[in-house]
Scaffold this motif. Structure first.
Motif, PDB file in Angstrom:
ATOM      1  N   TYR A 171       5.506   2.666  -7.085  1.00 45.90           N
ATOM      2  CA  TYR A 171       5.498   4.057  -6.631  1.00 45.90           C
ATOM      3  C   TYR A 171       5.739   5.049  -7.761  1.00 45.90           C
ATOM      4  O   TYR A 171       5.698   6.249  -7.544  1.00 45.90           O
ATOM      5  CB  TYR A 171       6.488   4.286  -5.482  1.00 45.90           C
ATOM      6  N   ASN A 177      -5.111  10.846  -4.309  1.00 42.88           N
ATOM      7  CA  ASN A 177      -3.948  11.002  -5.190  1.00 42.88           C
ATOM      8  C   ASN A 177      -4.336  11.290  -6.630  1.00 42.88           C
ATOM      9  O   ASN A 177      -3.461  11.380  -7.492  1.00 42.88           O
ATOM     10  CB  ASN A 177      -3.100   9.730  -5.157  1.00 42.88           C
ATOM     11  N   ALA A 190       0.833  -1.202   0.000  1.00 44.98           N
ATOM     12  CA  ALA A 190       0.000   0.000   0.000  1.00 44.98           C
ATOM     13  C   ALA A 190       0.868   1.252   0.000  1.00 44.98           C
ATOM     14  O   ALA A 190       0.598   2.205  -0.730  1.00 44.98           O
ATOM     15  CB  ALA A 190      -0.924   0.000   1.214  1.00 44.98           C
ATOM     16  N   SER A 191       1.921   1.239   0.790  1.00 38.85           N
ATOM     17  CA  SER A 191       2.812   2.401   0.842  1.00 38.85           C
ATOM     18  C   SER A 191       3.432   2.649  -0.531  1.00 38.85           C
ATOM     19  O   SER A 191       3.480   3.781  -1.016  1.00 38.85           O
ATOM     20  CB  SER A 191       3.907   2.179   1.887  1.00 38.85           C
ATOM     21  N   ASP A 249       2.266   1.615  -3.380  1.00 36.93           N
ATOM     22  CA  ASP A 249       1.179   1.962  -4.292  1.00 36.93           C
ATOM     23  C   ASP A 249       0.835   3.446  -4.203  1.00 36.93           C
ATOM     24  O   ASP A 249       0.491   4.081  -5.196  1.00 36.93           O
ATOM     25  CB  ASP A 249      -0.049   1.129  -3.920  1.00 36.93           C
ATOM     26  N   LEU A 250       0.942   4.000  -2.984  1.00 42.39           N
ATOM     27  CA  LEU A 250       0.590   5.395  -2.783  1.00 42.39           C
ATOM     28  C   LEU A 250       1.750   6.321  -3.127  1.00 42.39           C
ATOM     29  O   LEU A 250       1.667   7.531  -2.901  1.00 42.39           O
ATOM     30  CB  LEU A 250       0.161   5.616  -1.324  1.00 42.39           C
ATOM     31  N   ARG A 252      -8.253   7.195   0.555  1.00 46.46           N
ATOM     32  CA  ARG A 252      -6.794   7.222   0.543  1.00 46.46           C
ATOM     33  C   ARG A 252      -6.250   7.029  -0.879  1.00 46.46           C
ATOM     34  O   ARG A 252      -5.217   7.599  -1.240  1.00 46.46           O
ATOM     35  CB  ARG A 252      -6.251   6.110   1.456  1.00 46.46           C
ATOM     36  N   ALA A 253      -6.954   6.217  -1.670  1.00 46.21           N
ATOM     37  CA  ALA A 253      -6.521   6.019  -3.051  1.00 46.21           C
ATOM     38  C   ALA A 253      -6.918   7.220  -3.914  1.00 46.21           C
ATOM     39  O   ALA A 253      -6.115   7.724  -4.704  1.00 46.21           O
ATOM     40  CB  ALA A 253      -7.131   4.733  -3.602  1.00 46.21           C
ATOM     41  N   TYR A 280      -1.426  10.018   3.280  1.00 43.85           N
ATOM     42  CA  TYR A 280      -0.125   9.359   3.127  1.00 43.85           C
ATOM     43  C   TYR A 280       0.493   9.587   1.751  1.00 43.85           C
ATOM     44  O   TYR A 280       1.661   9.952   1.629  1.00 43.85           O
ATOM     45  CB  TYR A 280      -0.257   7.860   3.407  1.00 43.85           C
ATOM     46  N   GLY A 281      -0.319   9.366   0.710  1.00 40.73           N
ATOM     47  CA  GLY A 281       0.196   9.511  -0.650  1.00 40.73           C
ATOM     48  C   GLY A 281       0.711  10.918  -0.923  1.00 40.73           C
ATOM     49  O   GLY A 281       1.713  11.105  -1.610  1.00 40.73           O
ATOM     50  N   ASN A 283      -3.603   8.530   7.317  1.00 40.83           N
ATOM     51  CA  ASN A 283      -3.731   7.444   6.350  1.00 40.83           C
ATOM     52  C   ASN A 283      -4.123   7.990   4.988  1.00 40.83           C
ATOM     53  O   ASN A 283      -3.495   7.666   3.976  1.00 40.83           O
ATOM     54  CB  ASN A 283      -4.799   6.451   6.819  1.00 40.83           C
ATOM     55  N   ASN A 305      -3.723   3.704  -8.366  1.00 35.09           N
ATOM     56  CA  ASN A 305      -3.806   3.429  -6.935  1.00 35.09           C
ATOM     57  C   ASN A 305      -4.750   2.267  -6.702  1.00 35.09           C
ATOM     58  O   ASN A 305      -5.643   2.002  -7.495  1.00 35.09           O
ATOM     59  CB  ASN A 305      -4.263   4.659  -6.164  1.00 35.09           C
TER      60      ASN A 305
END
Lengths: 317, 333
Positions: B74, B151, A221-222, A224-225, B147-148, B99-100, B96, B79
């Motif tokens: 990354y 971004n 997830a990290s 991916d973000l 969260r997705a 985060y991105g 959370n 996402n």
């Protein structure tokens, strides 16, 4: 006879004593809990905490300098003695060593624990556990004496360094103040190496256990973000491994603080806390001062845990 | 227009296992694309190939015209909403979601605002200070979505995101996801094993089995004209009729599918084909009755409206259906 029993939805209460006891315990789970926990709690409360309390009490007494007898009067004078230059020196030396040993144990243990938790499977996992645990099965004294031989001036390490034409480097290191000495086996560097070697498993295993609990999807997830591997390590892996690192460092730190055998066999003749305690309660017969010395690691560990908690080391638990 | 995601002959093998085997597909921009299949069919591996968690053994992947092989996750503008949500347990909800943006170096104030907007979008305003452990499954699902989406991905990948939710919540989230996709115009690629979910939400469906795409088409095509027996059986549990049975109905000797709801209990006079059989079992589903009928040794499932009376088990019954509802399939699998 079984046909009769099967016809009934509730079986008749058993006649045997064992059956009645289990019925009773099933109905009164608190009694069961008390039976199970009672003996260990008594052991912990009386023998373990009791002796600790007795120790704490001793440290508030003092010794009569002329007769050598213990004066059972409440006083803080013994703690005052800890602040003597010689005693303070011992405390600073021990705490610094424990801190450096802990720091290097973390640096060495983390990659090993990471590999074991993330990549090792089947045979390699067994190999990992064997490799980490095997040194713990052999005698502590044998290992330390083996290291004394390895680190000695005529030892295999000097021989190896000579073969690699790096003797100048070793000599340069040994000529450094404080950490140097005549040979590795009589220097603080040698003490440090043996401490790290002996306590390393106690650092690897908790970190490995902590990393094992981090689901791989969190790493994904990290990434991916948009987190680079470095950011993922800094913001996800390290915070989640922190409880394991703290647990491991409690071991390495407190074990180093209390050990009196390693610095006696490998290293300079200057004392560590453990040796001071040993000397004070033995030859010197100064139980109060020995007790006061023992309280030092307890207080330091208390502060350490408090600081770790403040840092959020236990938030993810 | 370049497809959002393009797979050309893509394979992913794990040792001897061909998780994904020579798959070709093109997801159009702005499309709601579903990958449907049973577990182990390769649909999740396809999603992971798009996200970059897996690299293809063979073949070529493009995301908006750019080669994706060898590009780490990354560095991809896609996402993922994970099946287990994968929320960071040590961070609060706001961190959370942010985060991105944080790892991309967006300033604190700006990312806080963006994260709060995203939380409002998924109907969780003011939840920022809580921890993931304090939220219910449905709420965590929404956080994972926020969260997705914060971004602004070009493609949003969803790995069975509704799998852990109860029925009521799942239906509600299906609608919300669908409307969210319409409003945002982002390409959604959705993995599911629930055919109802795929049919109701997707613009197009790829049905997976054994690492291969069995059929790719609109929900109507996949449902009404299954190409293979697998698709007929998996999507909507159609009756798969063996060739000899089909030949007996006057069609060519091929496998054919017949939808349970296309069959009516009782005969008719308007030119429908009729079959005679005996009722094997029946179950009440609320809006309908599901009746299993034995017709000359072949079991047929019939979905009958709840208002129709059902003969008791063991009784003879007449079935009828329109000739055009019988759909002939390719011989393979």
């Amino acid at each position: 006879m079984s046909a009769v029993a099967q016809d009934r939805s509730i079986l008749p209460s058993g006649g045997s004593v064992a059956s009645r006891v289990s019925d009773f315990l099933w109905k009164h789970p608190h009694v069961l809990l008390a039976i199970l926990l009672g003996p260990p709690l008594l052991w912990l409360g009386i023998i373990y905490l009791g002796s600790l309390f007795a120790l704490l009490l001793q440290s508030f007494f003092s010794i009569d300098d002329y007769s050598g007898l213990i004066n059972y009067q409440f006083t803080l004078a013994t703690y005052g003695q800890l602040l003597n230059e010689a005693n303070l020196d011992i405390i600073i030396r021990t705490v610094s060593m424990a801190a450096i040993v802990t720091l290097f144990s973390i640096i060495i243990a983390f990659p090993i624990a990471y590999y074991a938790a993330r990549y090792a499977r089947g045979k390699w996992k067994a190999f990992f556990y064997l490799g980490v645990m095997l040194p713990l099965w052999s005698s502590y004294l044998v290992k330390i004496y083996a290291w004394k031989l390895i680190l000695a001036k005529e030892g295999i390490l000097t021989w190896l360094v000579t073969k690699l034409n790096l003797l100048w480097l070793l000599d340069a290191w040994l000529s450094l103040p404080v950490i140097g000495g005549n040979s590795l086996s009589v220097s603080y560097t040698g003490t440090f190496i043996v401490f790290v070697y002996v306590w390393l498993p106690f650092m690897i295993l908790p970190i490995q256990a902590a990393l094992e609990r981090v689901p791989s999807t969190l790493i994904e997830a990290s990434s991916d973000l948009g987190g680079t591997p470095r950011q993922t390590f800094r913001h996800v892996l390290l915070p989640l491994a922190l409880p394991g690192i703290v647990a491991g460092s409690i071991f390495t730190f407190s074990l180093t603080l209390g050990d009196y055998i390693i610095p006696q066999i490998v290293g300079s003749s200057r004392l560590f806390i453990g040796q001071a305690v040993y000397a004070q309660q033995g030859t010197a017969g100064n139980i109060p001062l020995a007790a006061a010395f023992t309280v030092v690691p307890i207080v330091i560990m208390g502060f350490y845990l408090w600081a770790a908690r403040r840092m959020g080391a236990f938030d993810a638990l | 227009m370049k497809p959002a995601v393009l797979f050309q002959n893509v394979s992913r093998h794990f040792g001897a296992v061909r998780a994904v085997d020579a798959v070709d597909l093109a997801v159009a921009e702005g499309e709601f694309f579903a990958m449907l299949g049973p577990s182990g069919s390769g649909k999740t591996t396809c999603l992971r190939l798009m996200a970059g968690f897996e690299q293809p053994t063979n073949g070529h992947i493009e995301i908006f015209g750019e080669t994706a092989e060898g590009v780490p996750p990354y560095k991809r503008s896609v996402n993922t909403v994970f099946q287990d949500y994968a929320l960071f347990p040590h961070l609060n909800i706001l961190d959370n979601v942010a985060y991105g943006l944080m790892v991309k170096g967006v300033g604190r104030e700006e990312r806080r605002k963006a994260a709060e907007d995203a939380l409002a979008m998924v109907k969780l305003p003011g939840y920022g200070a809580r921890r993931p452990g304090q939220l219910s499954g449905g709420q965590r699902q929404r956080v994972a979505l926020a969260r997705a989406l914060v971004n602004k991905p070009k493609v949003l990948l969803l790995d069975e995101p509704l799998g852990a939710l109860d029925l009521k919540l799942r239906e509600q989230m299906q609608e919300e996801l669908k409307s969210l996709q319409k409003t945002l115009g982002i390409t959604f690629v959705f993995v599911t094993h629930d055919q109802g979910e795929a049919l109701s939400m997707a613009d197009r469906i790829a049905v997976f089995n054994d690492g291969k795409i069995q059929q790719l088409g609109t929900p109507e095509e996949v449902y009404n004209q299954p190409k293979t027996r697998f698709v007929a059986d998996f999507v909507g549990s159609s009756n798969v009729l063996p060739p000899e049975f089909v030949a007996g109905l006057g069609a060519s000797s091929q496998f054919a599918s017949l939808r349970p709801e296309a069959i009516m209990l009782g005969g008719s006079s308007d030119g429908r084909l009729t079959l005679k059989g005996t009722v094997l079992s029946r179950s009440f589903l609320g809006s309908a009755n599901r009746v299993t009928v034995n017709v000359n040794g072949t079991k047929l499932h019939v979905m009958s409206p709840a208002t129709t009376a059902i003969p008791p088990e063991g009784d003879a019954v007449t079935l009828s259906f329109h000739r055009e509802d019988l759909h002939l399939m390719e011989a393979a699998s």
